[in-house]
Design a protein around this motif. Sequence first.
Motif, PDB file in Angstrom:
ATOM      1  N   LYS A   1       0.838  -1.205   0.000  1.00  0.00           N
ATOM      2  CA  LYS A   1       0.000   0.000   0.000  1.00  0.00           C
ATOM      3  C   LYS A   1       0.871   1.251   0.000  1.00  0.00           C
ATOM      4  O   LYS A   1       0.479   2.291  -0.514  1.00  0.00           O
ATOM      5  N   SER A   2       2.045   1.151   0.592  1.00  0.00           N
ATOM      6  CA  SER A   2       2.920   2.311   0.750  1.00  0.00           C
ATOM      7  C   SER A   2       3.449   2.806  -0.592  1.00  0.00           C
ATOM      8  O   SER A   2       3.690   2.020  -1.506  1.00  0.00           O
ATOM      9  N   ASP A   3       3.626   4.120  -0.692  1.00  0.00           N
ATOM     10  CA  ASP A   3       4.320   4.721  -1.822  1.00  0.00           C
ATOM     11  C   ASP A   3       5.495   5.565  -1.350  1.00  0.00           C
ATOM     12  O   ASP A   3       6.063   6.344  -2.113  1.00  0.00           O
ATOM     13  N   SER A   4       5.861   5.388  -0.077  1.00  0.00           N
ATOM     14  CA  SER A   4       7.047   6.031   0.481  1.00  0.00           C
ATOM     15  C   SER A   4       7.606   5.135   1.577  1.00  0.00           C
ATOM     16  O   SER A   4       6.855   4.639   2.418  1.00  0.00           O
ATOM     17  N   ILE A   5       8.920   4.914   1.529  1.00  0.00           N
ATOM     18  CA  ILE A   5       9.612   4.148   2.564  1.00  0.00           C
ATOM     19  C   ILE A   5      10.818   4.973   2.998  1.00  0.00           C
ATOM     20  O   ILE A   5      11.608   5.419   2.163  1.00  0.00           O
ATOM     21  N   SER A   6      10.943   5.188   4.291  1.00  0.00           N
ATOM     22  CA  SER A   6      12.061   5.964   4.831  1.00  0.00           C
ATOM     23  C   SER A   6      13.064   5.038   5.488  1.00  0.00           C
ATOM     24  O   SER A   6      12.690   4.044   6.118  1.00  0.00           O
ATOM     25  N   LEU A   7      14.349   5.367   5.330  1.00  0.00           N
ATOM     26  CA  LEU A   7      15.424   4.672   6.030  1.00  0.00           C
ATOM     27  C   LEU A   7      15.852   5.559   7.188  1.00  0.00           C
ATOM     28  O   LEU A   7      16.411   6.643   6.972  1.00  0.00           O
ATOM     29  N   LEU A   8      15.571   5.103   8.409  1.00  0.00           N
ATOM     30  CA  LEU A   8      15.805   5.899   9.608  1.00  0.00           C
ATOM     31  C   LEU A   8      16.587   5.070  10.617  1.00  0.00           C
ATOM     32  O   LEU A   8      16.811   3.876  10.423  1.00  0.00           O
TER      33      LEU A   8
END
Length: 288
Positions: free
Chosen positions: A210-217
């Motif tokens: 579902k996501s259209d953004s993934i952050s690397l934190l």
Amino acid sequence: MISITNEHIVASFSAKGAELQSIKGTHSETEFLWSGDAQFWGKFSPVLFPIIGALKDETYIFEGKSYKLPRHGFARDMEFNFEEINEHEILFTLTHNEETLKVYPFEFRLNLRYKIHGSSLCCTYEVYNPAEKDLLFSVGGHPAFAAPLNKQGDYTDYYLQFNKDEEITYHHILDNLISEKTSSIKLDKGKLYLKHEMFYEDALVFKNLKSDSISLLNDKNYNGLDFNFKDFPYYGIWAAKDADFVCLEPWCGIADGTHHNQNLLEKEGINVLASNGTWERTWQVTCF
């Protein structure tokens, strides 16, 4: 190396494969991409074209004839022509030739357009069909991001933050092909913490994010990145065994399934572009 720069970031590329090989902060000199250490994996951000992943027996059938292509296709190993549009934008171009037509009987023009604005880099895939017949293709990205950044902390300090998923279901890979076996992971408020063993069997392959953004934190400092993608129906997350990076891979196409009949027209995720048609998709990474 070919570079574009602004007051926030410097992005550098190789004409071979039109490959992004570095994204650094202009002042901090923080390197956001993987180092390309060949002991683990000697690439940085290859383009996947005209297929993604592996073909069954490295073979596909089109119009009754069999052809062979290696995993992820040939574009990543070819020299692109390039043109610097301005100090913030560069355009790489690859077109069909006698050698490509032997293994891929389609005329094409593939552009990779890279543009920086603020602390963001956009990568746009542009495909044009100059022929009278339809063009069948897949295309996608394979950028590898360093974890940890600046060698601060450990791999397990880092996590992927999904913007719309609370549970993710991935397909397992069997002999480089997509199997019917799936596994699900419940996320902690959208977080997936990195572990090297997560990738020991190969990539996690998603067909229904579902996501259209993934952050690397991470839990140690404020350095990280946001990876935004839209209209990429498939996605891969991967790292080489025990390597300190994670690949975030938006795909328009996917490897063959274990039961695929090898007919290119019936390949899952194949894109069909009509004569004189154009097609494009863009992903964006914002560094901080």
